[in-house]
Design an enzyme around this catalytic site. Sequence first.
Site, PDB file in Angstrom:
ATOM      1  CE  LYS A 131       8.430  -8.614   1.546  1.00  0.00           C
ATOM      2  NZ  LYS A 131       7.229  -7.815   1.412  1.00  0.00           N
ATOM      3  NE  ARG A 148      13.838   6.419   4.854  1.00  0.00           N
ATOM      4  CZ  ARG A 148      14.357   7.639   4.875  1.00  0.00           C
ATOM      5  NH1 ARG A 148      15.054   8.056   3.844  1.00  0.00           N
ATOM      6  NH2 ARG A 148      14.208   8.432   5.913  1.00  0.00           N
ATOM      7  CB  CYS A 186      10.789  -3.983   1.015  1.00  0.00           C
ATOM      8  SG  CYS A 186      10.385  -4.168   2.755  1.00  0.00           S
ATOM      9  CE  LYS A 222      13.500 -11.641  15.760  1.00  0.00           C
ATOM     10  NZ  LYS A 222      12.753 -11.342  14.533  1.00  0.00           N
TER      11      LYS A 222
HETATM   12  P1  NAD Z   1      10.876  -9.710   9.996  1.00  0.00           P
HETATM   13  O1  NAD Z   1      11.154 -11.004   9.362  1.00  0.00           O
HETATM   14  O2  NAD Z   1      11.990  -8.839  10.441  1.00  0.00           O
HETATM   15  O3  NAD Z   1       9.935  -9.927  11.279  1.00  0.00           O
HETATM   16  C1  NAD Z   1       8.794 -10.711  11.283  1.00  0.00           C
HETATM   17  C2  NAD Z   1       8.615 -11.292  12.675  1.00  0.00           C
HETATM   18  O4  NAD Z   1       7.338 -11.952  12.735  1.00  0.00           O
HETATM   19  C3  NAD Z   1       9.661 -12.349  13.044  1.00  0.00           C
HETATM   20  O5  NAD Z   1      10.255 -11.995  14.278  1.00  0.00           O
HETATM   21  C4  NAD Z   1       8.844 -13.640  13.173  1.00  0.00           C
HETATM   22  O6  NAD Z   1       9.342 -14.523  14.163  1.00  0.00           O
HETATM   23  C5  NAD Z   1       7.483 -13.093  13.571  1.00  0.00           C
HETATM   24  N1  NAD Z   1       6.345 -13.971  13.335  1.00  0.00           N
HETATM   25  C6  NAD Z   1       6.059 -14.734  12.253  1.00  0.00           C
HETATM   26  N2  NAD Z   1       4.894 -15.379  12.424  1.00  0.00           N
HETATM   27  C7  NAD Z   1       4.415 -15.012  13.652  1.00  0.00           C
HETATM   28  C8  NAD Z   1       3.257 -15.349  14.404  1.00  0.00           C
HETATM   29  N3  NAD Z   1       2.327 -16.179  13.905  1.00  0.00           N
HETATM   30  N4  NAD Z   1       3.101 -14.808  15.620  1.00  0.00           N
HETATM   31  C9  NAD Z   1       4.036 -13.967  16.139  1.00  0.00           C
HETATM   32  N5  NAD Z   1       5.149 -13.617  15.465  1.00  0.00           N
HETATM   33  C10 NAD Z   1       5.330 -14.125  14.243  1.00  0.00           C
HETATM   34  O7  NAD Z   1       9.934  -8.921   8.964  1.00  0.00           O
HETATM   35  P2  NAD Z   1       9.846  -7.340   8.730  1.00  0.00           P
HETATM   36  O8  NAD Z   1      11.029  -6.891   7.936  1.00  0.00           O
HETATM   37  O9  NAD Z   1       9.524  -6.671   9.998  1.00  0.00           O
HETATM   38  O10 NAD Z   1       8.594  -7.263   7.743  1.00  0.00           O
HETATM   39  C11 NAD Z   1       7.277  -7.520   8.207  1.00  0.00           C
HETATM   40  C12 NAD Z   1       6.311  -7.021   7.148  1.00  0.00           C
HETATM   41  O11 NAD Z   1       6.438  -5.590   6.996  1.00  0.00           O
HETATM   42  C13 NAD Z   1       6.513  -7.591   5.761  1.00  0.00           C
HETATM   43  O12 NAD Z   1       5.277  -7.725   5.120  1.00  0.00           O
HETATM   44  C14 NAD Z   1       7.331  -6.523   5.055  1.00  0.00           C
HETATM   45  O13 NAD Z   1       7.159  -6.536   3.661  1.00  0.00           O
HETATM   46  C15 NAD Z   1       6.723  -5.261   5.645  1.00  0.00           C
HETATM   47  N6  NAD Z   1       7.609  -4.092   5.620  1.00  0.00           N
HETATM   48  C16 NAD Z   1       8.923  -4.241   5.931  1.00  0.00           C
HETATM   49  C17 NAD Z   1       9.754  -3.130   5.940  1.00  0.00           C
HETATM   50  C18 NAD Z   1      11.223  -3.275   6.256  1.00  0.00           C
HETATM   51  O14 NAD Z   1      11.962  -2.338   5.977  1.00  0.00           O
HETATM   52  N7  NAD Z   1      11.665  -4.378   6.821  1.00  0.00           N
HETATM   53  C19 NAD Z   1       9.226  -1.864   5.656  1.00  0.00           C
HETATM   54  C20 NAD Z   1       7.866  -1.741   5.379  1.00  0.00           C
HETATM   55  C21 NAD Z   1       7.077  -2.873   5.362  1.00  0.00           C
END
Ligand code: NAD
Length: 440
Positions: free
Chosen positions: A263, A154, A260, A40
Amino acid sequence: MSNRPVRLGVVGTGYVGLTTGVCFAHVGHQVVCGDIDARKVDLLNSGHIPIVEEGLETMAADARAAGRLQFVLGAEEAARGADIVFLCVPTPQGDDGSADLSYIQQAAAQIAAVLEPGAVVVNKSTVPVGSTVAVERVLGRDDVRVVSNPEFLREGTAVHDFLHPDRVVIGSADRGAAEQVAELYASIDTPILITDPASAETIKYAANGFLAMKISFVNAVAAMCEAVGADVAAVVDGIGSDQRIGNQFLRPGPGWGGSCFPKDSRALVKIADDHGYDFSMMRGVIDVNEEQLERMVDKITVAAGRVAGESLSGVTVAALGLTFKAGTDDLRESPALSIIGVLRSRGATVRAFDPTTVGELRPHQSVVLEGIELVDEALDVAAGADVVAVFTEWPEFAKVDLDQLAGRLRAGITIVDTRNLLDPVAVREAGLGYDGVGRR
Ligand code: NAD
């Protein structure tokens, strides 16, 4: 703080982290984004954005060209030298429904030693009540403060939502740290709500729980409409014009999904349960959603000429749309895939088109799509199909040439429109059957 620009570290470059990093750089901050996924980071450094999110690629390129945005490997490198570090790592569902905090804990442990004295660490991931304290414990640093700043964007409109949020919520026991984080949003015109960490963490789950409830409610109303012969569109119009109800987020569909709501709704039940409250209403919201997915399976089964629950061996289902909603390439917990999973387990063959799975699949897409035959044109799903199902509300499906589609299908095939996207009259005029959700 001195006059030098605030330096931000963002840990995790997924949907939330990448949007956060790029948007903060866009409004003028100095940002370093780190991820543990080397592929990535390489992609980002070569100018490619690994997810579908409108506007992100151009803004990232502009911010990099202006020297305000960097991508690095690992959490430590993102946090080193930063004034404020955002944790944007996954919080998936654990076995018992609770949010799995292991990614947050791992990220906190990775950055603990490199944080500047006085730095602020921000939980932007969706985390249960008490996580601010949990992160403080892992960091083990008296000179670092932890703040909750949940994200409400979103997917599909993430950039717009980040830059034009309805509100920003900041929770901290330390007013100074909260104000430091609030200052980052100074150029964004929005109310900023500063509260305690437990309230901030609860706001995020309560917001998602409420939104899931609205969809379950309208899906239940749609089921009732089918039973009594009412039309859900008229009913939604009628109830939505009451300002106390409002007309947003009242669109019937195949059931909610995505990374989201599933979970977070379960985590909300678990958090309440852990603190002695039985959130039975939320359990009902989840049950209605599961029933909705089953109702869609039954509709497709019946439209294919079989009895609900019967084997689908020999049946080919043409699927339009796979992502959990339009505008994103995210397949996590997509209702389309849940429904397709049941259809396939009963013996159906599924041929599918989704605009985001054309050509080479993104790494996060290939695993979950195994066993589904993918085609590169919407109309190509039709060959040999016994039933067509519209699963995602991609606008291009609403414009599909129904005569051409009908020309590729056997006479009398039904379209099960789980999004109420198509015009039933036009579908029938093209010689096809139509079944929507709660529509007469
Ligand atoms: P995602 O899976 O798209 O991205 C998470 C990223 O974190 C991945 O690229 C992963 O490689 C990286 N990662 C994991 N461990 C790591 C570490 N130790 N160091 C560096 N990078 C690391 O997840 P997302 O959809 O962005 O969601 C992240 C959080 O935000 C979750 O808690 C989710 O519930 C919350 N959230 C998501 C959304 C959404 O629409 N996707 C909206 C609001 C809140």
